[in-house]
Design a protein around this motif. Structure first.
Motif, PDB file in Angstrom:
ATOM      1  N   ARG A 190       4.017  10.395  22.087  1.00  0.00           N
ATOM      2  CA  ARG A 190       2.955  10.368  21.440  1.00  0.00           C
ATOM      3  C   ARG A 190       2.490  11.659  19.738  1.00  0.00           C
ATOM      4  N   LYS A 193       7.342 -11.685  10.162  1.00  0.00           N
ATOM      5  CA  LYS A 193       5.713 -11.416  10.130  1.00  0.00           C
ATOM      6  C   LYS A 193       6.131  -9.041  10.053  1.00  0.00           C
ATOM      7  N   THR A 194       5.414  -9.195   9.100  1.00  0.00           N
ATOM      8  CA  THR A 194       5.893  -7.575   8.599  1.00  0.00           C
ATOM      9  C   THR A 194       5.102  -6.660   9.483  1.00  0.00           C
ATOM     10  N   ILE A 195       6.161  -5.363   9.870  1.00  0.00           N
ATOM     11  CA  ILE A 195       6.145  -4.207  10.434  1.00  0.00           C
ATOM     12  C   ILE A 195       5.755  -3.237   9.753  1.00  0.00           C
ATOM     13  N   ILE A 196       5.423  -1.846   9.584  1.00  0.00           N
ATOM     14  CA  ILE A 196       5.533  -0.952   8.732  1.00  0.00           C
ATOM     15  C   ILE A 196       4.698  -0.013   9.057  1.00  0.00           C
ATOM     16  N   GLU A 197       5.798   1.578   8.930  1.00  0.00           N
ATOM     17  CA  GLU A 197       6.006   2.598   9.503  1.00  0.00           C
ATOM     18  C   GLU A 197       6.002   3.037  10.812  1.00  0.00           C
ATOM     19  N   GLU A 223       7.133   1.222  18.632  1.00  0.00           N
ATOM     20  CA  GLU A 223       5.832   0.552  19.603  1.00  0.00           C
ATOM     21  C   GLU A 223       6.277  -1.062  19.929  1.00  0.00           C
ATOM     22  N   TYR A 224       6.258  -1.731  18.615  1.00  0.00           N
ATOM     23  CA  TYR A 224       6.342  -3.315  18.280  1.00  0.00           C
ATOM     24  C   TYR A 224       7.573  -3.954  18.987  1.00  0.00           C
ATOM     25  N   ILE A 277       0.940  -1.476  -0.059  1.00  0.00           N
ATOM     26  CA  ILE A 277       0.240  -0.059   0.140  1.00  0.00           C
ATOM     27  C   ILE A 277       0.847   0.914  -0.164  1.00  0.00           C
ATOM     28  N   HIS A 278       1.448   1.041   0.843  1.00  0.00           N
ATOM     29  CA  HIS A 278       2.282   2.402   0.587  1.00  0.00           C
ATOM     30  C   HIS A 278       3.810   2.560   0.136  1.00  0.00           C
ATOM     31  N   VAL A 313       4.602   2.850  14.705  1.00  0.00           N
ATOM     32  CA  VAL A 313       3.984   1.140  14.923  1.00  0.00           C
ATOM     33  C   VAL A 313       5.221   0.487  15.076  1.00  0.00           C
ATOM     34  N   ARG A 319      -2.243  -0.872  15.045  1.00  0.00           N
ATOM     35  CA  ARG A 319      -1.924   0.751  15.193  1.00  0.00           C
ATOM     36  C   ARG A 319      -1.856   0.956  13.429  1.00  0.00           C
ATOM     37  N   PHE A 320      -1.052  -0.293  12.876  1.00  0.00           N
ATOM     38  CA  PHE A 320      -1.353   0.421  11.077  1.00  0.00           C
ATOM     39  C   PHE A 320      -2.624   0.819  10.394  1.00  0.00           C
ATOM     40  N   GLU A 348       7.450  -3.069  22.724  1.00  0.00           N
ATOM     41  CA  GLU A 348       6.473  -4.676  23.511  1.00  0.00           C
ATOM     42  C   GLU A 348       7.103  -5.716  23.559  1.00  0.00           C
ATOM     43  N   TYR A 395       1.946  -7.717  18.314  1.00  0.00           N
ATOM     44  CA  TYR A 395       2.114  -8.146  16.481  1.00  0.00           C
ATOM     45  C   TYR A 395       0.576  -7.705  16.308  1.00  0.00           C
TER      46      TYR A 395
END
Ligand code: GSH
Ligand code: GSH
Lengths: 223, 234
Positions: free
Chosen positions: A97, A64-68, A74-75, A52-53, A71, B100-101, A78, B94
């Motif tokens: 934040r 696992k994919t984490i974007i931004e 924070e991931y 998308i971006h 985000v 959040r995303f 945690e 996750y």
């Protein structure tokens, strides 16, 4: 931490958005594989992970994919809970934040817009940028870092973006944006940041970066 | 939470952003005072003082500490009243990142396109923005299917962070359907989202705090008339 953890970061050397992720991973002592992207010619991996971006940074953790970047930060906080980067108190967290959003949404916009203008239109934007940076100045009063005695979330977000990115662009244009006199706390903070090894490790090389920012500003102006 | 708590919410009745903290406070059974602002007249001293940079609602005041930005407020509520009800954000990092995303996607990509479509004067820009809105809905449909895993909500069995975020705009979409005869949530294109939207609106907590769709539709129409007459005057 498990032994077989796979942590990959797609980034760009000059991007504050991926540099701040490296700072957090280094603070947590999480080993990662770094993949440099080319935005003129995005890799098929980037397009597959962020359809998308299509932007960096992208973090891949055990598939696992984490974007931004916010985000991702924070991931990271945690998932690897030692050396927390967000404050523990909910009110302090909410302030961090909101100020991080102020940096990435407002300060970046006016800051970059000030690069695009020729001398004449610039003054107004410079003033607006200063007003916004004053919010950070106030928050720093009485502290070493935004995180207190140690660096954290907002230090990474604001640090990667302002002193080690925007200010270099302003310097290239000969604009003195954040003066000692008006922003003593801010300037003290930048000096302290330069004493933190994991931060210094993630700052793009100065000369090369200034040149890169100059080229970028040139491109914006002629577009 | 022991000592005397003072919780106050500044909002405007029609704002999707203000619905968010209302839902969250209700989920957590927190009592609060609600103060209606007037954004067409002059903003209250309290609003200007508590949100000096953005000057926007909603603002939550908790024992006089101001918390701003709707999603940030929801997160604050989730973290502060963490023992009184199930958490609003998912528990696994996750899943939290996904919530959040996608909420960032709604607020910073999808809704700005919808707003652009509503305010631009250029037909080209409007068509382009509408295309983006519709594409965004398809992406959200996919996201719903993969995140909810067959459960009723993004949050699973009960409404969660992303439900609150995107759901707050459902009221607006339904209101636009009423006065524009425009159907954005289309059964044939986004069947799961359509069902989700109806479930969301009939959720007990949501029903209690969401404004009436009829009233929002009237209000939107009024705004449009006002904007048109302002434009013809200039
Ligand atoms: N909001 C994003 C911003 C990231 C971003 O703007 N990345 C830029 C590089 S600095 C990018 O990948 N741009 C690619 C493009 O726009 O095509 C974040 O915080 O991660
Ligand atoms: N990003 C903000 C947006 C809030 C917002 O746009 N609020 C509008 C009302 S719907 C507002 O207060 N506008 C006042 C103004 O712009 O002067 C949030 O999530 O809280």
């Amino acid at each position: 931490m498990g032994k077989n953890e796979e942590v990959k970061l797609l980034g760009i050397w000059a991007s504050p958005f991926s540099r701040r992720i490296e700072m957090a991973l280094k603070l947590k002592g999480v080993p990662y594989e770094y993949l440099e992207e080319d935005l003129e010619n995005k890799s098929s991996l980037l397009l597959a992970l962020s359809p998308i971006h299509k932007k960096i940074p992208v973090l891949v953790h055990n598939g696992k994919t984490i974007i931004e970047s916010h985000v991702i930060l924070e991931y990271i906080d945690e998932t690897w809970k030692h050396n927390p980067i967000l404050p523990q108190d909910p009110f302090q967290r909410s302030k961090a934040r909101v100020l991080a959003k102020l940096v990435d949404e407002k300060i970046v916009n006016v800051g970059f817009a000030s690069l695009a203008k020729t001398e004449k239109g610039r003054e107004v934007l410079i003033e607006q940028t200063r007003e916004l940076i004053m919010c950070l100045e106030k928050e720093l009063a009485g502290k070493d870092y935004f995180g207190g005695k140690t660096v954290g979330f907002l230090d990474f977000v604001a640090g990667s973006m302002i002193p080690f990115c925007l200010e270099r662009a302003w310097e290239g244009m000969g604009v003195e944006m954040i003066t000692e006199k008006k922003f003593p706390e801010y300037n003290k903070w930048v000096k302290k940041l330069k004493e933190v090894e994991i931060v210094v490790d993630c700052i793009p090389l100065r000369e090369k970066h200034i040149e890169h920012m100059n080229n970028m500003a040139e491109k914006i102006r002629s577009a | 939470m022991g000592e005397k708590e003072e919780v106050k919410l500044l909002g405007v009745w029609y704002s999707p952003y203000a619905i968010r903290p209302k839902i969250a406070l209700r989920l957590k059974s927190v009592d609060y005072d609600y103060v209606e602002e007037n954004l067409f007249g002059s903003k209250s001293e309290l609003l200007l003082k508590s949100n000096p940079v953005h000057k926007k609602v909603p603002v939550l005041l908790h024992n006089n500490k101001p918390i701003v930005e709707s999603l940030n407020i929801v997160e604050y509520i989730d973290e502060t009243w963490n023992s009184s009800a199930p958490s609003i954000l998912p528990s696994h990092p996750y899943d939290r990142a996904l919530a959040r995303f996608w909420s960032d996607f709604v607020d910073n990509k999808w809704f700005p396109a919808l707003r652009m479509a509503a305010i631009t004067k250029s037909e080209d820009a409007k068509a382009k923005a509408m295309e983006e809105v519709e594409e965004g809905l398809l992406q959200l449909e996919d996201a719903f299917v993969s995140i909810s895993k067959g459960k009723p909500f993004f949050g699973g069995e009960a409404i969660g962070f992303m439900d609150i975020c995107f759901g707050s705009f459902v009221v607006l979409l339904k209101a636009r359907e009423k006065f524009k005869a425009e159907k954005l949530l289309d059964e044939s294109k986004t069947p799961s989202l359509c069902k989700w939207a109806d479930r969301f609106l009939s959720d007990e907590t949501v029903k209690n705090v969401a404004p009436e769709i009829e009233k929002v539709a009237e209000f939107l129409q009024e705004l449009e008339v006002r904007a048109q007459s302002a434009a013809s005057r200039s």
